[in-house]
Each structure stands twice: as C-alpha cells, then as structure tokens.
Design a protein around this motif. Structure first.
Motif, short mmCIF file in Angstrom:
data_model
loop_
_atom_site.label_atom_id
_atom_site.label_comp_id
_atom_site.label_asym_id
_atom_site.label_seq_id
_atom_site.Cartn_x
_atom_site.Cartn_y
_atom_site.Cartn_z
N THR A 66 0.82 -1.22 0.00
CA THR A 66 0.00 0.00 0.00
C THR A 66 0.85 1.26 0.00
OG1 THR A 66 -0.14 -0.09 2.41
CG2 THR A 66 -1.93 -1.12 1.17
N PRO A 68 2.44 3.88 -1.97
CA PRO A 68 2.45 4.36 -3.35
C PRO A 68 3.82 4.89 -3.78
CG PRO A 68 1.30 5.91 -1.94
CD PRO A 68 1.60 4.71 -1.11
N THR A 95 2.61 9.74 -12.97
CA THR A 95 1.25 9.28 -13.27
C THR A 95 0.90 8.07 -12.41
OG1 THR A 95 1.47 10.08 -15.54
CG2 THR A 95 -0.29 8.49 -15.09
N MET A 98 0.40 9.23 -8.78
CA MET A 98 -0.87 9.92 -8.54
C MET A 98 -2.04 8.95 -8.56
SD MET A 98 0.04 12.86 -7.80
CE MET A 98 -1.38 13.88 -7.79
N LEU A 99 -2.03 8.00 -9.49
CA LEU A 99 -3.10 7.01 -9.53
C LEU A 99 -3.10 6.16 -8.26
CD1 LEU A 99 -2.92 5.85 -13.25
CD2 LEU A 99 -4.76 7.16 -12.16
N ARG A 101 -1.84 6.91 -5.38
CA ARG A 101 -2.12 7.76 -4.21
C ARG A 101 -3.62 7.89 -3.98
NH1 ARG A 101 0.69 10.11 0.06
NH2 ARG A 101 -0.25 12.09 0.50
N PHE A 102 -4.38 7.97 -5.06
CA PHE A 102 -5.82 8.14 -4.94
C PHE A 102 -6.57 6.81 -4.87
CE2 PHE A 102 -4.67 12.26 -6.92
CZ PHE A 102 -5.07 13.06 -5.87
N LEU A 103 -5.97 5.73 -5.37
CA LEU A 103 -6.67 4.45 -5.41
C LEU A 103 -6.38 3.54 -4.24
CD1 LEU A 103 -6.34 3.64 -9.22
CD2 LEU A 103 -8.32 4.57 -8.01
N THR A 106 -4.80 4.25 2.54
CA THR A 106 -3.61 4.66 3.30
C THR A 106 -3.75 4.28 4.76
OG1 THR A 106 -4.55 6.85 3.59
CG2 THR A 106 -2.97 6.54 1.82
#
Length: 106
Positions: A66, A68, A95, A98-99, A101-103, A106
C-alpha cells in the motif's frame, strides 16, 4: 532582521565555497583514482535522498503493497530500464504515483 542576517550568511558561505572551487579550477589535477571516484558522487547523493523518501515517507519504514511511493519508484525503475528515456520515466512515474495515491487505501 535575523532572517536577513541568516540569508546573508548562507549567501557568503555558499558563494565562498563555490568561488574557491572555481578559482582553483585548472591549477591542479586530482589523481586518476580520485577523479574516477568523484564520478560516483551524483548517484550516491541521489540514492541517499531518494531511498529514505521512498521507503520512509512517514518517518518509519513502510514496506507494504500500500506504499504508493515504493510502487511508483519500482514502476519508474522498470520504465527506465525498458525505454531509457528520462522524460518518459518521470511522466510515467508521476502518473503511476498519482493514480496509486488516490486508489490505494492509506
């Protein structure tokens, strides 16, 4: 006023170190072994900066799927080995980061 003195002091130290190096350039030569060793300095410095940022982004070791930072760094490494293109590696790594980090949770 303290900030101005701090900035002025940092300027003097930074300029002084660089002036000494530029002023003495060409006047003496390093031994071959030292010149060869100095070629590894950029890689060593970048490694010392990147590895803690990737493996310890929150101040403690984070070796999990987990993370990123670690996953994006691994994806960037694979892209750089595959394509050998710096700009593509940077864009791809950012890229992926960022993907992730949001998916990822955390």
């Amino acid at each position: 006023m303290n900030e101005v003195l701090l900035i002025a002091g940092m300027f003097i130290v930074t300029f002084g170190v660089r002036y000494v190096l530029w002023g003495s350039a060409g006047r003496f030569r390093f031994p071959a072994w030292l010149s060869d060793a100095l070629g590894f300095v950029p890689a060593a410095v970048l490694t010392a900066i990147i590895v803690p940022a990737v493996l310890m982004p929150q101040g403690e070791l984070w070796l999990a799927t987990t993370n990123p930072y670690m996953l994006a760094a691994m994806a960037s490494l694979l892209m750089s080995l595959w394509k050998n293109n710096l700009l593509l590696t940077i864009v791809f790594g950012m890229t992926v980061f960022m993907l992730l980090r949001f998916l990822l949770p955390t």
